[in-house]
Design a protein around this motif. Structure first.
Motif, PDB file in Angstrom:
ATOM      1  N   THR A 163       0.837  -1.170   0.035  1.00  0.00           N
ATOM      2  CA  THR A 163      -0.079  -0.053  -0.180  1.00  0.00           C
ATOM      3  C   THR A 163       1.061   1.304  -0.025  1.00  0.00           C
ATOM      4  O   THR A 163       0.521   2.375  -0.492  1.00  0.00           O
ATOM      5  CB  THR A 163      -1.107   0.099   1.185  1.00  0.00           C
ATOM      6  OG1 THR A 163      -0.228  -0.010   2.548  1.00  0.00           O
ATOM      7  CG2 THR A 163      -1.911  -1.051   1.132  1.00  0.00           C
ATOM      8  N   GLU A 164       1.794   1.235   0.766  1.00  0.00           N
ATOM      9  CA  GLU A 164       2.740   2.376   0.901  1.00  0.00           C
ATOM     10  C   GLU A 164       3.530   2.459  -0.771  1.00  0.00           C
ATOM     11  O   GLU A 164       3.588   3.748  -1.111  1.00  0.00           O
ATOM     12  CB  GLU A 164       4.052   2.153   1.827  1.00  0.00           C
ATOM     13  CG  GLU A 164       5.030   3.415   1.887  1.00  0.00           C
ATOM     14  CD  GLU A 164       6.078   3.252   2.987  1.00  0.00           C
ATOM     15  OE1 GLU A 164       7.037   3.515   2.942  1.00  0.00           O
ATOM     16  OE2 GLU A 164       5.988   2.273   3.836  1.00  0.00           O
ATOM     17  N   SER A 165       3.885   1.454  -1.311  1.00  0.00           N
ATOM     18  CA  SER A 165       4.641   1.804  -2.675  1.00  0.00           C
ATOM     19  C   SER A 165       3.418   2.305  -3.611  1.00  0.00           C
ATOM     20  O   SER A 165       3.770   3.075  -4.306  1.00  0.00           O
ATOM     21  CB  SER A 165       4.988   0.297  -2.873  1.00  0.00           C
ATOM     22  OG  SER A 165       5.552   0.412  -4.409  1.00  0.00           O
ATOM     23  N   ASN A 166       2.289   1.577  -3.524  1.00  0.00           N
ATOM     24  CA  ASN A 166       1.076   2.096  -4.306  1.00  0.00           C
ATOM     25  C   ASN A 166       0.907   3.662  -4.021  1.00  0.00           C
ATOM     26  O   ASN A 166       0.552   4.258  -5.115  1.00  0.00           O
ATOM     27  CB  ASN A 166      -0.086   1.297  -4.228  1.00  0.00           C
ATOM     28  CG  ASN A 166      -1.241   1.631  -5.293  1.00  0.00           C
ATOM     29  OD1 ASN A 166      -2.101   2.283  -4.643  1.00  0.00           O
ATOM     30  ND2 ASN A 166      -0.966   1.313  -6.539  1.00  0.00           N
ATOM     31  N   SER A 167       0.975   4.012  -2.829  1.00  0.00           N
ATOM     32  CA  SER A 167       0.481   5.509  -2.403  1.00  0.00           C
ATOM     33  C   SER A 167       1.555   6.364  -3.052  1.00  0.00           C
ATOM     34  O   SER A 167       1.395   7.352  -3.635  1.00  0.00           O
ATOM     35  CB  SER A 167       0.487   5.625  -0.946  1.00  0.00           C
ATOM     36  OG  SER A 167      -0.565   4.918  -0.549  1.00  0.00           O
ATOM     37  N   LEU A 195       3.639   9.251   6.291  1.00  0.00           N
ATOM     38  CA  LEU A 195       4.702   8.870   6.927  1.00  0.00           C
ATOM     39  C   LEU A 195       5.822   8.607   6.042  1.00  0.00           C
ATOM     40  O   LEU A 195       7.091   8.555   6.340  1.00  0.00           O
ATOM     41  CB  LEU A 195       4.375   7.577   7.644  1.00  0.00           C
ATOM     42  CG  LEU A 195       3.641   7.544   8.964  1.00  0.00           C
ATOM     43  CD1 LEU A 195       3.180   5.975   9.462  1.00  0.00           C
ATOM     44  CD2 LEU A 195       4.241   8.357   9.996  1.00  0.00           C
ATOM     45  N   ALA A 196       5.474   8.423   4.779  1.00  0.00           N
ATOM     46  CA  ALA A 196       6.599   7.943   3.799  1.00  0.00           C
ATOM     47  C   ALA A 196       7.324   9.385   3.443  1.00  0.00           C
ATOM     48  O   ALA A 196       7.978   9.324   2.484  1.00  0.00           O
ATOM     49  CB  ALA A 196       5.857   7.388   2.714  1.00  0.00           C
ATOM     50  N   GLY A 197       6.575  10.540   3.790  1.00  0.00           N
ATOM     51  CA  GLY A 197       7.399  11.986   3.511  1.00  0.00           C
ATOM     52  C   GLY A 197       6.709  12.453   2.346  1.00  0.00           C
ATOM     53  O   GLY A 197       7.160  13.691   1.730  1.00  0.00           O
ATOM     54  N   ASP A 198       5.717  11.846   1.583  1.00  0.00           N
ATOM     55  CA  ASP A 198       4.746  12.393   0.461  1.00  0.00           C
ATOM     56  C   ASP A 198       3.694  13.594   1.254  1.00  0.00           C
ATOM     57  O   ASP A 198       3.150  13.291   1.995  1.00  0.00           O
ATOM     58  CB  ASP A 198       3.999  11.382  -0.114  1.00  0.00           C
ATOM     59  CG  ASP A 198       4.807  10.271  -0.518  1.00  0.00           C
ATOM     60  OD1 ASP A 198       6.056  10.721  -1.114  1.00  0.00           O
ATOM     61  OD2 ASP A 198       4.404   9.323  -0.897  1.00  0.00           O
TER      62      ASP A 198
END
Length: 154
Positions: free
Chosen positions: A8-12, A145-148
């Motif tokens: 989900t993080e990669s897709n986001s 959280l991923a900084g996006d």
């Protein structure tokens, strides 16, 4: 669970790079994609999120020029939502989300397999004491959280 979060993080991240949208915003817009106007309450019901979360998504998408509101002609209190041309273009370039791939594969499972998976996931959510948490907030929080940063129109 790590694999699910990683997917989900990669897709986001990919979605944010290509369209400037969060997964929740994309799902919101996909509900409007059919061309028929719907109310915010109908969107909230279909997404399984609270009215407050729906309002926040609606405001962000409207300020980005992706959706528009229209007051009902018979009942001025009723507000209908629809995609703008910018919203339609963003949907056209959006990559297939992890949600869409999951839905496609999940619906191809036998009924008993679907029931088993739903029961197991509900049990995991209960074990984590997450039953009252709004799913849209969790998905969008992964991107934060991923900084996006959220999409800001120029």
């Amino acid at each position: 669970m790590r694999k699910i979060l990683r997917a989900t993080e990669s897709n986001s991240k990919q979605l944010m790079r290509e369209t400037g949208l969060t997964p929740s915003q994309l799902i919101f817009m996909q509900i409007l994609e059919g061309g028929q106007e719907v109310t915010a309450g109908q969107v909230a019901s279909r997404m399984g999120i609270t009215q407050a979360t729906t309002t926040a998504l609606l405001q962000k998408l409207e300020s980005a020029g992706m959706i528009q509101r229209r007051r009902g002609e018979r009942d001025r209190r009723q507000v209908f939502l629809s995609l703008t041309e910018s919203g339609k273009k963003a949907l056209a370039i959006a990559p297939d989300g992890v949600h869409a791939r999951f839905q496609e594969k999940f619906s191809s499972l036998k009924d008993w397999e679907q029931i088993m998976l739903v029961a197991a996931l509900e049990r995991v959510a209960d074990m984590l004491d997450m039953s009252e948490l709004d799913a849209a907030a969790v998905i969008d929080h992964v991107a934060e959280l991923a900084g996006d940063a959220p999409y800001e129109p120029s």
